[in-house]
Design an enzyme around this catalytic site. Sequence first.
Site, PDB file in Angstrom:
ATOM      1  N   CYS A  97      -3.315   4.810   0.161  1.00  0.00           N
ATOM      2  CA  CYS A  97      -2.908   3.671  -0.679  1.00  0.00           C
ATOM      3  C   CYS A  97      -3.789   3.600  -1.937  1.00  0.00           C
ATOM      4  O   CYS A  97      -3.636   4.413  -2.837  1.00  0.00           O
ATOM      5  CB  CYS A  97      -2.923   2.375   0.133  1.00  0.00           C
ATOM      6  SG  CYS A  97      -2.024   1.013  -0.678  1.00  0.00           S
ATOM      7  N   HIS A 183       0.346   3.647   4.973  1.00  0.00           N
ATOM      8  CA  HIS A 183      -0.843   3.323   5.761  1.00  0.00           C
ATOM      9  C   HIS A 183      -0.722   3.822   7.200  1.00  0.00           C
ATOM     10  O   HIS A 183      -0.177   3.111   8.050  1.00  0.00           O
ATOM     11  CB  HIS A 183      -1.039   1.809   5.793  1.00  0.00           C
ATOM     12  CG  HIS A 183      -1.539   1.225   4.525  1.00  0.00           C
ATOM     13  ND1 HIS A 183      -2.885   1.146   4.219  1.00  0.00           N
ATOM     14  CD2 HIS A 183      -0.878   0.659   3.483  1.00  0.00           C
ATOM     15  CE1 HIS A 183      -3.028   0.561   3.035  1.00  0.00           C
ATOM     16  NE2 HIS A 183      -1.830   0.254   2.561  1.00  0.00           N
ATOM     17  N   GLU A 185      -3.076   3.877   9.253  1.00  0.00           N
ATOM     18  CA  GLU A 185      -4.006   3.071  10.057  1.00  0.00           C
ATOM     19  C   GLU A 185      -3.440   1.697  10.423  1.00  0.00           C
ATOM     20  O   GLU A 185      -3.944   1.026  11.332  1.00  0.00           O
ATOM     21  CB  GLU A 185      -5.348   2.911   9.316  1.00  0.00           C
ATOM     22  CG  GLU A 185      -5.383   1.869   8.218  1.00  0.00           C
ATOM     23  CD  GLU A 185      -4.723   2.282   6.905  1.00  0.00           C
ATOM     24  OE1 GLU A 185      -4.944   1.575   5.903  1.00  0.00           O
ATOM     25  OE2 GLU A 185      -3.999   3.302   6.882  1.00  0.00           O
TER      26      GLU A 185
END
Length: 235
Positions: A97, A183, A185
């Site tokens: 990002c 993302h 994560e």
Amino acid sequence: MRIGILQTDAVLARFQPDHGDYPGMFMALFDAVGEGASLAYQVIDAQIGAYPPPNQCDGYVITGSRHSVYDELPWIAELAAFVQSALDAGKPVVGICFGHQLMAHFFGGRTAKAAGWAVGVHASELLVNEPWLSPPADRFSLLSSHQDQVTDLPPGARLIATNDFCPVAGFACGDQVLTFQGHPEFRKAYSRDLMNMRRERLGEDVWRTGMASLGAQTHERLVGRWILNFCALKA
């Protein structure tokens, strides 16, 4: 393999009891897909800027941030300078990002504000076939939360992933730089809380579409495995 996590922001305090902070999200992802690999981590707060010698870690991951890479904040330029030193030392750098955008913006490409917000699940087409892209895939889906995006690749970069909203959804430079706009994560519960917090800012149409997308499958473990494979090239 020792991974340096370059933390460029923190999860809001009211969300941390349920979701933790960004470094912990990455550690949980890599530990889940590490397949018995011996992984160690060092968290480096980029906003404080107390950087270790670049050789101290085998690779570095730059997290997302609420800030824009073109904001005139001294710590952002200092982060880019440290990244350059890590690259000069032969270390792989992975940008997610904000990190993806920084690797373009400070290395000859360009990042700018998009027409609107990308939130929820976004599917991207994978454009390359590399040995570290194992297990292989033609497409992958990740949670997204961004308004800025890369508009121009830095010199020497190759586009590796694209989607309709974000044409530059990922790129690589040689065997040292790997980036993704999405993302890996994130988890859906955190994405839901972010969208609900920003509902007025997003607008009802974007919020509704983003919330509905959370029913789609995501491939965070697949992308996490790719990231570890990439970092292992230089370990």
